[in-house]
Design an enzyme around this catalytic site. Structure first.
Site, short mmCIF file in Angstrom:
data_model
loop_
_atom_site.label_atom_id
_atom_site.label_comp_id
_atom_site.label_asym_id
_atom_site.label_seq_id
_atom_site.Cartn_x
_atom_site.Cartn_y
_atom_site.Cartn_z
N PHE A 24 0.85 -1.19 0.00
CA PHE A 24 0.00 0.00 0.00
C PHE A 24 0.88 1.24 0.00
O PHE A 24 1.71 1.43 0.90
CB PHE A 24 -0.91 0.00 1.24
CG PHE A 24 -1.76 1.25 1.35
CD1 PHE A 24 -2.93 1.37 0.61
CD2 PHE A 24 -1.37 2.30 2.17
CE1 PHE A 24 -3.71 2.53 0.71
CE2 PHE A 24 -2.14 3.45 2.27
CZ PHE A 24 -3.31 3.56 1.54
N GLY A 25 0.71 2.10 -1.00
CA GLY A 25 1.47 3.35 -1.08
C GLY A 25 0.58 4.52 -0.70
O GLY A 25 -0.58 4.59 -1.12
N TYR A 26 1.11 5.43 0.11
CA TYR A 26 0.33 6.60 0.55
C TYR A 26 1.05 7.90 0.25
O TYR A 26 0.53 8.99 0.53
CB TYR A 26 0.04 6.49 2.06
CG TYR A 26 1.31 6.37 2.89
CD1 TYR A 26 1.88 5.11 3.14
CD2 TYR A 26 1.96 7.51 3.35
CE1 TYR A 26 3.07 5.00 3.86
CE2 TYR A 26 3.14 7.39 4.07
CZ TYR A 26 3.68 6.14 4.32
OH TYR A 26 4.86 6.05 5.02
N GLY A 27 2.27 7.82 -0.29
CA GLY A 27 3.04 9.03 -0.60
C GLY A 27 3.54 8.93 -2.02
O GLY A 27 2.74 8.73 -2.94
N SER A 28 4.85 9.01 -2.19
CA SER A 28 5.39 8.99 -3.56
C SER A 28 5.07 7.68 -4.27
O SER A 28 5.02 7.63 -5.50
CB SER A 28 6.90 9.23 -3.55
OG SER A 28 7.57 8.16 -2.92
N GLU A 99 13.31 3.57 -0.01
CA GLU A 99 12.68 4.04 1.23
C GLU A 99 13.65 3.96 2.42
O GLU A 99 13.22 3.91 3.57
CB GLU A 99 11.43 3.21 1.52
CG GLU A 99 10.39 3.21 0.40
CD GLU A 99 9.76 4.56 0.14
OE1 GLU A 99 9.58 5.34 1.10
OE2 GLU A 99 9.48 4.87 -1.03
C1 SIN Z 1 4.77 5.69 0.41
O1 SIN Z 1 4.66 6.38 -0.59
O2 SIN Z 1 3.95 4.77 0.64
C2 SIN Z 1 5.88 5.89 1.40
C3 SIN Z 1 6.36 7.26 1.54
C4 SIN Z 1 6.99 7.85 0.32
O3 SIN Z 1 7.86 7.19 -0.30
O4 SIN Z 1 6.67 8.98 -0.05
#
Ligand code: SIN
Length: 199
Positions: A24-28, A99
């Site tokens: 699950f990604g929540y940012g980039s 990451e």
């Molecule tokens: C994510 O995107 O899930 C982790 C945080 C990021 O890499 O911005």
């Protein structure tokens, strides 16, 4: 300041016997899928709030002028929308490197928009990691973002692309949209999308 989490993440054996795993990604990870995936589905997780509380020294800032990127903070009742990717375990080598500045893999239930659910992984930068920047006012966070850039590009690009991706998902995120508003109020020079391109 940087802590390299690659070695710790390599020891994460939770999904060792699985041929594929939901991430699950929540940012980039929502807007920059620079890795192969078998399937991609909008999803959300519960009990976590997205916050620009993690410093970036390696992607969207430098050790001298760190940027700010998102992490997740435990919050009862919170819902965090994002994008889930079904990946094969080999992909984790690339993701662990990407990451590495404080993010650890954590197993969590992932809810899909059709009501289905799966156990998967998130990368989370906990409050005890060395690059944790912590809370700050949204105008202050916007100013810091406006002044930071790193090897992956301007920090403002990260914010603007994340806000755009959340809009495309139909997701509400008052924190991200408030910082975006403050950044845009700083003027066109602050809202750099990529080298030379303005929002
Ligand atoms: C994510 O995107 O899930 C982790 C945080 C990021 O890499 O911005």
């Amino acid at each position: 300041m940087s802590v390299n989490t690659i070695a710790i993440n390599r020891q994460m054996s939770h999904f060792d016997d699985h041929a594929s795993v939901w991430l699950f990604g929540y940012g980039s990870i929502i807007f920059k899928a620079d890795f192969p995936y078998l399937e991609r589905r909008p999803a959300h997780i519960r009990g976590w709030a997205r916050r620009f509380w993690q410093a970036s020294h390696d992607h969207r800032g430098t050790p001298d002028a760190p940027g700010r990127v998102v992490t997740l903070i435990a919050q009862e009742g919170a819902v965090c929308a994002g994008m889930a990717y079904l990946i094969t375990p080999e992909v984790f080598a690339h993701l662990d490197h990407r990451e590495k500045n404080g993010y650890l893999r954590l197993a969590t239930p992932i809810m899909f928009e059709d009501g289905q659910q799966a156990e998967g992984l998130i990368y989370i930068a906990a409050e005890d990691n060395q690059a944790f920047a912590g809370p700050a006012g949204e105008p202050e966070i916007a100013r810091q973002i406006a002044g930071a850039a790193g090897p992956s590009g301007p920090n403002s690009e990260y914010l603007l692309k994340l806000a755009q991706a959340l809009r495309e998902l139909g997701a509400e995120d008052a924190h991200v949209f408030a910082i975006e508003r403050h950044l845009l109020q700083l003027g066109p020079a602050a809202a750099v999308l990529s080298s030379g391109q303005r929002a």
